[in-house]
Motif scaffolding. Sequence first.
Motif, PDB file in Angstrom:
ATOM      1  N   ALA A  13      33.555  40.586  38.618  1.00 33.89           N
ATOM      2  CA  ALA A  13      34.065  41.626  37.726  1.00 33.89           C
ATOM      3  C   ALA A  13      35.560  41.461  37.476  1.00 33.89           C
ATOM      4  N   ALA A  14      35.943  40.320  36.916  1.00 35.93           N
ATOM      5  CA  ALA A  14      37.351  40.095  36.582  1.00 35.93           C
ATOM      6  C   ALA A  14      37.463  38.910  35.650  1.00 35.93           C
ATOM      7  N   GLN A  15      38.522  38.919  34.867  1.00 37.17           N
ATOM      8  CA  GLN A  15      38.934  37.676  34.220  1.00 37.17           C
ATOM      9  C   GLN A  15      40.266  37.295  34.841  1.00 37.17           C
ATOM     10  N   GLY A  35      42.138  39.367  36.418  1.00 35.87           N
ATOM     11  CA  GLY A  35      42.168  40.102  37.681  1.00 35.87           C
ATOM     12  C   GLY A  35      43.402  40.955  37.903  1.00 35.87           C
ATOM     13  N   TYR A  36      44.285  41.020  36.925  1.00 39.10           N
ATOM     14  CA  TYR A  36      45.529  41.764  37.127  1.00 39.10           C
ATOM     15  C   TYR A  36      45.251  43.266  37.285  1.00 39.10           C
ATOM     16  N   CYS A  37      44.220  43.751  36.603  1.00 35.33           N
ATOM     17  CA  CYS A  37      43.885  45.175  36.684  1.00 35.33           C
ATOM     18  C   CYS A  37      43.049  45.502  37.907  1.00 35.33           C
ATOM     19  N   LEU A  38      42.604  44.451  38.601  1.00 37.72           N
ATOM     20  CA  LEU A  38      41.574  44.632  39.631  1.00 37.72           C
ATOM     21  C   LEU A  38      41.993  45.587  40.735  1.00 37.72           C
ATOM     22  N   LEU A  75      43.313  50.579  32.630  1.00 41.97           N
ATOM     23  CA  LEU A  75      43.149  49.693  31.476  1.00 41.97           C
ATOM     24  C   LEU A  75      42.820  48.277  31.928  1.00 41.97           C
ATOM     25  N   CYS A  76      41.983  47.595  31.145  1.00 45.27           N
ATOM     26  CA  CYS A  76      41.714  46.171  31.373  1.00 45.27           C
ATOM     27  C   CYS A  76      41.744  45.488  30.024  1.00 45.27           C
ATOM     28  N   ARG A  77      42.751  44.640  29.782  1.00 48.15           N
ATOM     29  CA  ARG A  77      42.857  44.029  28.464  1.00 48.15           C
ATOM     30  C   ARG A  77      41.906  42.842  28.316  1.00 48.15           C
TER      31      ARG A  77
HETATM   32  S1  FES Z   1      40.765  41.287  34.172  1.00 46.21           S
HETATM   33 FE1  FES Z   1      42.595  40.933  33.062  1.00 46.21          FE
HETATM   34  S2  FES Z   1      43.319  42.936  32.728  1.00 46.21           S
HETATM   35 FE2  FES Z   1      41.423  43.272  33.675  1.00 46.21          FE
END
Ligand code: FES
Lengths: 154, 739
Positions: A97-99, A101-104, A134-136
């Motif tokens: 559940a991440a790309q 991962g900054y919002c993780l 937020l998750c961009r």
């Molecule tokens: S995974 Fe990149 S902002 Fe959420």
Amino acid sequence: MPKYNLHINGSQKSVETEADTPLLYVLRDYLELNGPKFGCGLSQCGACMVLIDGVAETSCVRPVGSIRDSKIITLEGLADNNEKLHPVQEAFVQEQAAQCGYCLNGMVIASVSLLRKNPNPNDSEIREGLELNLCRCSAHSRILKAVKSAAKNL
Amino acid sequence: MIELPKTSRRKFLRNIGYISVGFPLLSSCFAEQDQKIAARINYDGNLPGSMRNASKVNAWLQVLENGRVLVFSGKVELGQGIRMAICQVAAEELDLELDQVEVHLAETGVTPDEGYTAGSGSVPNSAMSVRYAAATARQKLLELASDKLKTSIENLILYGGKVKSKNGNQSLNFAEILEGAQIDLEVTRPVPVKINTEYRYVGKSIHRKDIPKMVRGEAIYIQDLRFPGMVHARVLRPASYQAKLLSIDQSDLTSQVSGVLKTHINGSFVGVIAEREYQAIQAENFLRRKAKWSSGTEFPEEKNLFDHIKSIADPARNVREEGIVSSEFSSKNTIKAKYTKPYIMHGSIGPACGIAKYDGETLHIWSHSQGIYPMRRAISGMLKMEESKIHVISVPGAGCFGHSTADDAAADAAILALEYPGKHIRVQWSRNDEHTWEPYGTAMIMEMEASLDDQGKITAWKSDVWTDSHSLRPDSDPATLLDTRYLENPVQLKGRGYLGGGHRNADPYYDFPNMQVNAYFFEGPLRVSSLRSLGAYSNIFAIESFMDELAEKGDKDPIEFRIAHLTDERAIATLKKLKDITQSQSVKEGEGIGYAFSRYKNNTAYCSIAAKVKVDPETGKVNIQKMWAVGDVGQIINLDGIKNQFEGGMIQAASWTLKEQVRFSGEKISSEDWYDYPIFRFPEIPEVEVEMIDRPNENAEGGGEVSMPPTGAAIANAVYRASGKRVNDLPITSEKILG
Ligand code: FES
Ligand code: FES
């Protein structure tokens, strides 16, 4: 400069800084934690969330002087003493559940807080529980799956 | 051809320390497999563009002292999962376990120069270069082992990092085979690659190795880098694009703010360095209050933006001409439509960060730039410093979706590092900096005209597209870096960057006997550069909205209408499959399903999208209930990775479509934060479902941008079906639906 004794991830930390320093900078800059992230500094995105007495809160505007005896848990403090991941962390890994991962950090912290209050949330309760976050990269659909599967395994 | 002369022996690389993702052990599910020899075929197609300047095996991979393999790629990790994809491809060709491969991403002087990580090019370029280098290496390792073990190649098995004789008596690991040398061998065609039916990793859904670290809060991002003695800096951005610094009163700075180490003012560049991060923020705030700026030119009024664009545009440039469109347009079955798209933000969740240290000789820079070599050229120009004296290391940042602000933050840090040598200087941008100074995706106008014959087939089509540049990425022109325009002798941008991105996908992928595409370039009021999918999102929004209008005029089913104008079977297959998946959907009052198709750049991956929406007739509020995608990216490297990219692209594009627009007034960008520039939040997120058609015998294409272009039009078409209102001006807001 005033000195603060903080309860962080189960241990006592003492920090000397101005009273208005936001908690986020104390955690990242003084205590060298990486979990809470700087995203907006305006309490609009959730990247900086930590658990304050078990409840997810943004740390980017909250002055360190207001923390007092509250117990703070960051992402680093979620795994148990044997390093076993919290079921929410585990579910984020399982669902990928991440790309970026900054919002993780915020997503995991907000989900832990939500599930503590409501161990069996329905879809719209999860969405409301994560509304600030937020998750961009838009990994939302996986994050929703992760929270649902964590709820099952709690 | 090769050889490994003792004199040119290179030392084994020791494990290089770098922040990014060192790999924990993977699940053991791949550990025990039959050590059989996979069949190979000779690949004799073109070698990737990235191999032009890096044609030897050892530019792409080297063997470590412990026999593991270190793979180099000039691409950077943006959350698109390229590190895993490259690891899979290398492990596949060399028959290694995944955890025997390490991947070193972009660093000047270490990895190949692969330009930018952009345009869904990482798989076709970097991963494929690694494939051919690894396949060549495998062959060479077998030859060398055969000499050493004094047995024929046919009698050897290469597996798990070892070469063994079939009777199992002798074995050597890769390091023992090479004895300290590396494979300094040209990759030449034909390359013996593994046949795809024998794949263990490629095409599978393999978990990324960085996510377990992310959930634990380990150091991953540039923002997490800490060096002994590192200090914190902020740069005070000017009051507006053209504002010049008139004066700044710093007299009380150090008495008001503790920990300030240095301010540096050069022209309109104002930087401040402090011991602690929060002190740097306070110092910046102090300086902001004390700075006086000249006023600059005002932006045009928002409501006149598109008229303004037309008034400043260059004459038309014809980019495609087939047959004669004009004669067809005299028929009565000709229709026209005009579409617009506003400026849109990249809107990274993590504002830019740059770290630099000048050690008196070399300037070291840590950056989440998408292209560290081109950025180095720009910084070298800005600082008038030789490129060889600048060393850039790529470190992941938050997802950035095109050319955003990473390079500018690196330039900030570089300038300050030269002024304050010997220390690592960390510059962090604020949310306001990020929102108001990033180079946006440009506003565009798309005008479409087409005519239908009596059978409802399109006989002629014309697209006219107004666009600013879609890439002003850093490169040899230093003015591509923001700071260059504000230093004492400012340099303004000369070129207009990559114009082709503006008419990307402006020529429909359908077979029309007569077709014309014209592009009108303009230099608009806002700073712009490349945003995910460039002009394709806008052009496909227009084309695919217009296709629905034409289908309706010809009284045709929208999917059948598209198929009737396509000959490419792969394109048709995505539409047919999409129809199958969505057929059983029931549509209630106030709901509608819309479809759209595109082939990205008209020559890479395919995607068809369906969106089901509900429109509240009272409020005009659109709720996207579900979106479906059917994609074909050729050979799939990582199934879950590509699905993740498709899902993210659909949701991000849906947010653009319904909500996003950069606001400005007077001299100011007024979209300063997430309240002024709202994007999707959880309650608005649609359910998404992605189906991929795997084509193991086709080229592997990237998928990062592919699902975005058709998403906008699918939503617009669904909104029309649900509400009877066709909105041609993005974003599709409730006011426009009710208006
Ligand atoms: S995974 Fe990149 S902002 Fe959420
Ligand atoms: S950084 Fe605290 S909410 Fe965004």
